[in-house]
Design a protein around this motif. Structure first.
Motif, PDB file in Angstrom:
ATOM      1  N   ARG A   1       7.711   1.669   3.412  1.00 35.84           N
ATOM      2  CA  ARG A   1       7.610   3.063   3.859  1.00 35.84           C
ATOM      3  C   ARG A   1       8.973   3.560   4.302  1.00 35.84           C
ATOM      4  O   ARG A   1       9.937   2.789   4.382  1.00 35.84           O
ATOM      5  CB  ARG A   1       6.590   3.162   4.997  1.00 35.84           C
ATOM      6  CG  ARG A   1       6.968   2.338   6.202  1.00 35.84           C
ATOM      7  CD  ARG A   1       5.867   2.334   7.221  1.00 35.84           C
ATOM      8  NE  ARG A   1       6.239   1.609   8.424  1.00 35.84           N
ATOM      9  CZ  ARG A   1       5.397   1.287   9.382  1.00 35.84           C
ATOM     10  NH1 ARG A   1       4.128   1.619   9.293  1.00 35.84           N
ATOM     11  NH2 ARG A   1       5.818   0.641  10.447  1.00 35.84           N
TER      12      ARG A   1
ATOM     13  N   TYR B   1      -2.657   7.447  14.592  1.00 38.81           N
ATOM     14  CA  TYR B   1      -1.973   6.824  13.460  1.00 38.81           C
ATOM     15  C   TYR B   1      -1.633   5.355  13.751  1.00 38.81           C
ATOM     16  O   TYR B   1      -1.923   4.472  12.944  1.00 38.81           O
ATOM     17  CB  TYR B   1      -0.694   7.616  13.127  1.00 38.81           C
ATOM     18  CG  TYR B   1       0.303   6.800  12.357  1.00 38.81           C
ATOM     19  CD1 TYR B   1       0.018   6.378  11.061  1.00 38.81           C
ATOM     20  CD2 TYR B   1       1.504   6.395  12.936  1.00 38.81           C
ATOM     21  CE1 TYR B   1       0.908   5.579  10.366  1.00 38.81           C
ATOM     22  CE2 TYR B   1       2.399   5.607  12.240  1.00 38.81           C
ATOM     23  CZ  TYR B   1       2.098   5.194  10.959  1.00 38.81           C
ATOM     24  OH  TYR B   1       2.969   4.396  10.277  1.00 38.81           O
TER      25      TYR B   1
ATOM     26  N   GLU C   1      -4.813   8.435   4.685  1.00 36.91           N
ATOM     27  CA  GLU C   1      -4.724   8.387   6.153  1.00 36.91           C
ATOM     28  C   GLU C   1      -5.065   9.755   6.749  1.00 36.91           C
ATOM     29  O   GLU C   1      -4.206  10.490   7.225  1.00 36.91           O
ATOM     30  CB  GLU C   1      -3.327   7.905   6.558  1.00 36.91           C
ATOM     31  CG  GLU C   1      -3.045   6.517   6.000  1.00 36.91           C
ATOM     32  CD  GLU C   1      -2.117   5.678   6.843  1.00 36.91           C
ATOM     33  OE1 GLU C   1      -1.168   6.226   7.425  1.00 36.91           O
ATOM     34  OE2 GLU C   1      -2.336   4.445   6.908  1.00 36.91           O
TER      35      GLU C   1
ATOM     36  N   ARG D   1       0.825  -1.221   0.000  1.00 38.78           N
ATOM     37  CA  ARG D   1       0.000   0.000   0.000  1.00 38.78           C
ATOM     38  C   ARG D   1       0.847   1.253   0.000  1.00 38.78           C
ATOM     39  O   ARG D   1       1.994   1.266   0.437  1.00 38.78           O
ATOM     40  CB  ARG D   1      -0.998  -0.030   1.152  1.00 38.78           C
ATOM     41  CG  ARG D   1      -0.643   0.228   2.607  1.00 38.78           C
ATOM     42  CD  ARG D   1       0.650  -0.117   3.159  1.00 38.78           C
ATOM     43  NE  ARG D   1       0.755  -0.001   4.594  1.00 38.78           N
ATOM     44  CZ  ARG D   1       1.367   0.997   5.250  1.00 38.78           C
ATOM     45  NH1 ARG D   1       1.940   1.972   4.600  1.00 38.78           N
ATOM     46  NH2 ARG D   1       1.438   0.999   6.570  1.00 38.78           N
TER      47      ARG D   1
ATOM     48  N   VAL E   1      -3.454   2.465  11.542  1.00 41.93           N
ATOM     49  CA  VAL E   1      -2.627   1.801  10.526  1.00 41.93           C
ATOM     50  C   VAL E   1      -2.558   0.284  10.775  1.00 41.93           C
ATOM     51  O   VAL E   1      -2.606  -0.510   9.829  1.00 41.93           O
ATOM     52  CB  VAL E   1      -1.234   2.473  10.465  1.00 41.93           C
ATOM     53  CG1 VAL E   1      -0.289   1.938  11.500  1.00 41.93           C
ATOM     54  CG2 VAL E   1      -0.618   2.370   9.094  1.00 41.93           C
TER      55      VAL E   1
ATOM     56  N   ALA F   1       0.259   5.031   1.545  1.00 43.37           N
ATOM     57  CA  ALA F   1      -0.685   5.512   2.563  1.00 43.37           C
ATOM     58  C   ALA F   1      -0.390   6.933   3.018  1.00 43.37           C
ATOM     59  O   ALA F   1      -0.054   7.171   4.173  1.00 43.37           O
ATOM     60  CB  ALA F   1      -0.660   4.546   3.755  1.00 43.37           C
TER      61      ALA F   1
ATOM     62  N   ALA G   1      -0.831  10.825   4.241  1.00 42.74           N
ATOM     63  CA  ALA G   1      -1.759  11.627   5.047  1.00 42.74           C
ATOM     64  C   ALA G   1      -1.980  12.938   4.302  1.00 42.74           C
ATOM     65  O   ALA G   1      -1.006  13.621   3.973  1.00 42.74           O
ATOM     66  CB  ALA G   1      -1.143  11.890   6.414  1.00 42.74           C
TER      67      ALA G   1
HETATM   68  N1  GLU Z   1       0.425   8.064   6.683  1.00 40.79           N
HETATM   69  C1  GLU Z   1       1.811   7.980   6.995  1.00 40.79           C
HETATM   70  C2  GLU Z   1       2.544   9.178   6.439  1.00 40.79           C
HETATM   71  O1  GLU Z   1       2.053   9.834   5.552  1.00 40.79           O
HETATM   72  C3  GLU Z   1       2.464   6.726   6.448  1.00 40.79           C
HETATM   73  C4  GLU Z   1       1.930   5.539   7.093  1.00 40.79           C
HETATM   74  C5  GLU Z   1       2.651   4.231   6.838  1.00 40.79           C
HETATM   75  O2  GLU Z   1       3.168   4.045   5.740  1.00 40.79           O
HETATM   76  O3  GLU Z   1       2.631   3.403   7.730  1.00 40.79           O
HETATM   77  O4  GLU Z   1       3.621   9.459   6.893  1.00 40.79           O
END
Ligand code: GLU
Length: 326
Positions: free
Chosen positions: A231, A213, A68, A32, A217, A34, A36
């Motif tokens: 990530r 978060y 997110e 994924r 998550v 993800a 924000a």
């Molecule tokens: N939403 C998080 C961010 O933008 C990343 C979350 C993740 O990859 O676990 O930093």
């Protein structure tokens, strides 16, 4: 891509061994992206997207786009619209999740639309005696003194045994029993973390009623069937607690984690959404093409020796070319 470098180059240390990674994943794995929506996409996001789509396509994995937006105070619908548009312009098209095209519609892949899922996960934890109400503010916790072994404040457990009734205005925490979490990062190798020492009992809902978060998550990676989490290294310290939460939620097979290098400014400062000079929108307005933005991001992440243009469709080659000769 030009030959003459790649295999055997020092850059190969920047990428995972794809064969070893594939052996740890099920058939048709899922990963994924993800973000924000708290700002506009910048080169740091592009580096993440390069890793997510490049590795996914090289492995035959599908990519979920998850928005997110759990932090209502910092997220704006305009940022989500902009990130969908920027991803489409760059050529990063998800297989599943929030679509890039069309008017915004409620989605099981947008956290702001998924409160019932988090309520259900919370109920599961509560039924196992793992949840308690907490009245401490962030400032209270910071005032307890800098427990900064890991550059973060650890919650000392002030409200753990007070038996406060759950009520609006109170946060909710999950007990983190002492114990190590071990995982084998697909790029960085074996890791050992101790959530109870790093962060203490984890906040799952804050005093404003927002899901955190860490909780959202872990719930979503389980609900969305994510097998591979790709990530940035800045989230490495979160992984042990997310693995713990996932297990407490009944997850039996944890995802494989891969933390990629971050892009930094030449002075070493971390890129942030405030760094306008690296915003995808600014670069585009300045006349850069999508292939040039991706090429620049890949270069700054150490994935190619110069900022040569690179198309989203060519990313799998980037990772396969850099495979260590083992
Ligand atoms: N939403 C998080 C961010 O933008 C990343 C979350 C993740 O990859 O676990 O930093």
């Amino acid at each position: 891509m030009a030959s003459g470098w790649g295999e055997g180059s020092t850059l190969s240390g920047m990428v995972p061994n794809l064969k070893a990674l594939a052996a740890r994943l099920p058939a048709a794995p899922r990963t994924r992206f993800a973000p924000a929506p708290t700002g506009y996409l910048h080169l740091g996001h592009v580096v993440s997207a390069i890793h997510v789509w490049g590795i996914a396509r090289a492995l035959g994995a599908s990519v979920v786009l998850r928005v997110e937006d759990h932090d209502r105070g910092r997220c704006r619908p305009g940022y989500e619209a902009a990130l969908r548009e920027d991803l489409a312009w760059l050529g990063f098209v998800p297989d599943l999740g929030v679509p890039l095209e069309g008017p915004p519609a409620p989605s099981a892949f947008r956290q702001g639309d998924c409160s019932p899922r988090y309520e259900a996960a919370l109920a599961w934890l509560r039924a196992r005696g793992l949840v308690y109400a907490c009245r401490c503010s962030r400032r209270d916790i910071a005032r307890q003194g800098p427990d900064v072994a890991n550059e973060e404040s650890r919650y000392a457990g002030t409200c753990r045994d007070l038996g406060l009734p759950e009520a609006p205005g109170l946060g909710l925490r999950v007990r983190m029993a002492p114990g190590e979490e071990r995982f084998d990062d697909a790029r960085l190798g074996p890791q050992v973390q101790e959530p109870s020492a790093q962060c203490g009992d984890l906040l799952v809902r804050d005093r404003l009623g927002q899901w955190t978060y860490q909780f959202a998550v872990a719930v979503d990676d389980l609900a969305h069937g994510i097998d591979l989490v790709i990530r940035g290294e800045d989230l490495l310290a979160s992984t042990g607690r997310q693995l713990r939460l996932a297990r407490l939620l009944g997850r039996t097979v944890p995802p494989v984690f891969l933390h990629h290098p971050l892009v930094r400014h030449p002075g070493g400062a971390k890129l942030s959404k405030a760094n306008r000079d690296t915003g995808v929108r600014e670069l585009r307005a300045a006349g850069m093409l999508a292939v040039e933005v991706i090429g620049e991001a890949a270069y700054r992440a150490g994935l190619q020796p110069d900022p040569r243009p690179l198309a989203a469709d060519d990313l799998p080659d980037l990772f396969t070319t850099l495979q260590p000769a083992r």
